[in-house]
Design a protein around this motif. Structure first.
Motif, PDB file in Angstrom:
ATOM      1  N   UNK A 317       0.844  -1.207   0.000  1.00 54.63           N
ATOM      2  CA  UNK A 317       0.000   0.000   0.000  1.00 54.63           C
ATOM      3  C   UNK A 317       0.874   1.249   0.000  1.00 54.63           C
ATOM      4  N   UNK A 318       0.319   2.371  -0.453  1.00 58.74           N
ATOM      5  CA  UNK A 318       1.077   3.633  -0.405  1.00 58.74           C
ATOM      6  C   UNK A 318       0.140   4.826  -0.319  1.00 58.74           C
ATOM      7  N   UNK A 319       0.629   5.894   0.278  1.00 59.64           N
ATOM      8  CA  UNK A 319      -0.168   7.119   0.387  1.00 59.64           C
ATOM      9  C   UNK A 319      -0.191   7.830  -0.967  1.00 59.64           C
ATOM     10  N   UNK A 320      -1.213   8.666  -1.168  1.00 57.17           N
ATOM     11  CA  UNK A 320      -1.343   9.429  -2.416  1.00 57.17           C
ATOM     12  C   UNK A 320      -1.328  10.920  -2.068  1.00 57.17           C
ATOM     13  N   UNK A 321      -0.126  11.483  -1.881  1.00 58.17           N
ATOM     14  CA  UNK A 321      -0.019  12.863  -1.387  1.00 58.17           C
ATOM     15  C   UNK A 321      -0.567  13.904  -2.361  1.00 58.17           C
ATOM     16  N   UNK A 322      -1.072  14.993  -1.797  1.00 60.03           N
ATOM     17  CA  UNK A 322      -1.598  16.107  -2.591  1.00 60.03           C
ATOM     18  C   UNK A 322      -0.571  17.217  -2.745  1.00 60.03           C
ATOM     19  N   UNK A 323       0.650  16.939  -2.336  1.00 62.53           N
ATOM     20  CA  UNK A 323       1.685  17.957  -2.438  1.00 62.53           C
ATOM     21  C   UNK A 323       2.946  17.445  -1.774  1.00 62.53           C
TER      22      UNK A 323
END
Lengths: 396, 396
Positions: A317-323
């Motif tokens: 799994x991985x995070x989906x950063x907005x910046x």
């Protein structure tokens, strides 16, 4: 001479930086490194900075080379105050601002001013490894509070505050290492918990300007909690090599002590760099420049996430950063990212295993990946290699 | 919020800098200030530095703006090693050197690495006020040893060493604040006392290059005492605004810990400034440049001493430095230089009263005067005003 016998308890309690320790391996040109936290060098406005250099030497002469005041160049502090007032509706003057030698120095000064040995502080779990380093020098007790997709877990924060705690250190926007951002609701809840308490909230915001998706959210403490501190830097928007960051606080009593700590630490921050940044900011369109960086990093972040989609086993799994600059990978339970690291280096790809972002936890199944310092093709190739490695683990 | 309740013991133990505190008063253009420790700005090689700026941006591009390694630019460390090897017959490599953010940072790092609360250290009496500041943060016990015309009193040093002491901090050349220089014989005696002991000698040498009379003397510890540390800086020879100093030691174990402390303090020193200084040093004649500075400061020092001869009452004594930036005035017994300070400011002349250079001693009859930051006419006029004040005291 046995140096060990002479060392302070503070330095013995301070872990060396994993990232700095692997700089040599990671800087091998054959290695694709997602390990560092380097801005993309194509984002440095070199020509404009060179123009500013010539202009400040011509205009201010010896003043740009001489000793200067501890708080920092008044013109630069005024610029910062105006920018934050405009964007966030704050009411800052230059007296609310101290220029620091990178925001790393801000962490060092805060530790010096607030922490005795054994004092408590709250950090996110996981948190920025160099903040752990800076605070560890004072041998405090860390109370890590779980970070969720919404931000710092508010309930757990309230619990942690039952301990005697001097301050809370948080990175609400595009957190390092996870890339997560506190939601508006979570910020509100944290504010309600802290309101009226004698505890200082430190909001470290090196990445807030680099939002490439969604709208910027208000600070939790700045302008609202009287003892709060906001940290900023020009490292991610203009140049990190000049080591110019800043501390913002409405509490001038606190700033007075931070200033004494700064006198004792380096007298003042490089004044040439302060003139240079100020002149650059006055004569160029910072927002336009930041827009270009954001467009670049958005492309690179998506290149990384798309490649992960393609090459990583679905259990990863991985995070989906907005910046910001990082994303955070969670491997299946029981896989140590640290033990994966040498195998990845064999495949000529580097990352930072999760361990150094935690207090006293080892062999975690998480890792930090930086997406800002390689072009999209290189990112894809690096993620492909990492995917190969992750698949090979699954097959065993 | 009551900040006092949150402050560390370390910051409460750290005195604010007297010099920085009076910067505002002293920078009034009507005031002749002998208070600061500023190099004469006409000595900054502005045009050459501007040439170097253009050259390094053209030659090294983004590397001069990017994050860099903690120990500092290898090329600059190599230059320093070669220079010290040539002048002092040392055998340094770049691995013996860490670049610091001014030598003030070196003091901060040394305090962090070596001092626990209550640990002992030996300093000169009087000593550099910002060293007192930097070390005070760790709440050590200071053992001040009398400074004589020959240097640190060797007998008293041996006595002080009967206490448990981590290190000795000394400024053997053109000491700050006194302008005194340790004699060759005194250096030899101190070496004999320290040889074989588990105590670190720190030789702080910001002014050694600025000898305008006599011959340079060998270091006490460098190259001879295995745990010794030598501090240097480009602040007095090229530019202080760039905050570039350095730590030299043959003890790499010690340097390893200093480097960890530096990571935690500011990651690394401004890399642009390091490239800039290195390029300037490679492309210009540093010794020639220093010769010009020495000629200038010699003239200014003599202007000050000549004016003192003319305007000061004979009961007022002063040191006659052979280099550096300061001289030290001793008033007749019982006259507090601190209580003189506001009266001097009324006459539009500033100095630093002796108090902040001592540990826990108040209203001393000594004061520090800087002779490098005013032209000879201004120096004469300032000393004339001060002489007037001193004569008026005598008449009462």
């Amino acid at each position: 001479m046995r140096i060990e016998n002479l060392l302070s308890e503070g330095i013995k309690a301070t872990p060396p930086s994993f990232v700095r320790g692997i700089l040599k391996a990671a800087s091998d040109p054959d290695v694709i490194s997602f390990a560092g936290g380097l801005p993309n060098p194509i984002s440095f406005p070199q020509e404009k900075l060179l123009e500013s250099m010539e202009r400040i030497v011509r205009s201010y002469g010896s003043a740009v080379f001489q000793y200067s005041i501890t708080a920092g160049l008044p013109e630069l502090r005024q610029y910062i105050a105006k920018r934050y007032n405009r964007i966030f509706g704050l009411s800052l003057t230059m007296d609310n601002i101290i220029i620091t030698t990178g925001s790393q120095q801000a962490l060092d000064l805060i530790g010096k001013v607030l922490l005795n040995k054994g004092d408590g502080l709250i950090v996110e779990k996981p948190t920025y490894l160099a903040a752990i380093q800076a605070f560890s020098m004072q041998q405090p007790v860390f109370y890590p509070v779980e970070l969720t997709e919404e931000g710092m877990n508010a309930e757990k924060l309230a619990e942690a505050l039952q301990n005697p705690v001097k301050f809370i250190y948080a990175i609400p926007d595009f957190q390092n290492p996870t890339g997560l951002t506190y939601s508006a609701g979570n910020r509100e809840r944290i504010y309600e918990i802290l309101k009226g308490r004698d505890v200082i909230l430190i909001e470290d915001d090196p990445y807030g300007e680099l939002r490439f998706e969604g709208e910027r959210l208000p600070y939790i403490g700045a302008g609202k909690l009287p003892g709060s501190i906001l940290l900023g830097t020009f490292s991610k928007t203009v140049t990190p090599g000049m080591r110019t960051g800043f501390i913002i606080s409405e509490n001038k009593e606190l700033l007075k002590y931070i200033s004494i700590a700064k006198e004792a630490s380096d007298l003042h921050t490089n004044i040439f760099s302060q003139y240079l940044l100020w002149d650059y900011l006055e004569n160029n369109d910072l927002d336009g420049h930041i827009a270009e960086i954001k467009a670049l990093y958005k492309k690179q972040a998506h290149a990384m996430m798309d490649a992960m989609e393609r090459y990583f086993p679905p259990a990863v799994k991985y995070t989906r950063p907005h910046g910001g600059m990082f994303l955070w990978v969670t491997l299946p339970e029981g896989i140590s990212a640290m033990s994966l690291f040498p195998k990845a280096l064999e495949k000529k790809v580097a990352f930072v295993p999760g361990d150094p972002f935690y207090i006293g936890v080892k062999n975690v199944n998480t890792m930090r990946l930086n997406f800002t310092n390689a072009d999209c093709e290189t990112i894809e190739e690096g993620i492909r290699r990492l995917g190969e490695l992750l698949h090979s683990l699954e097959r065993r």
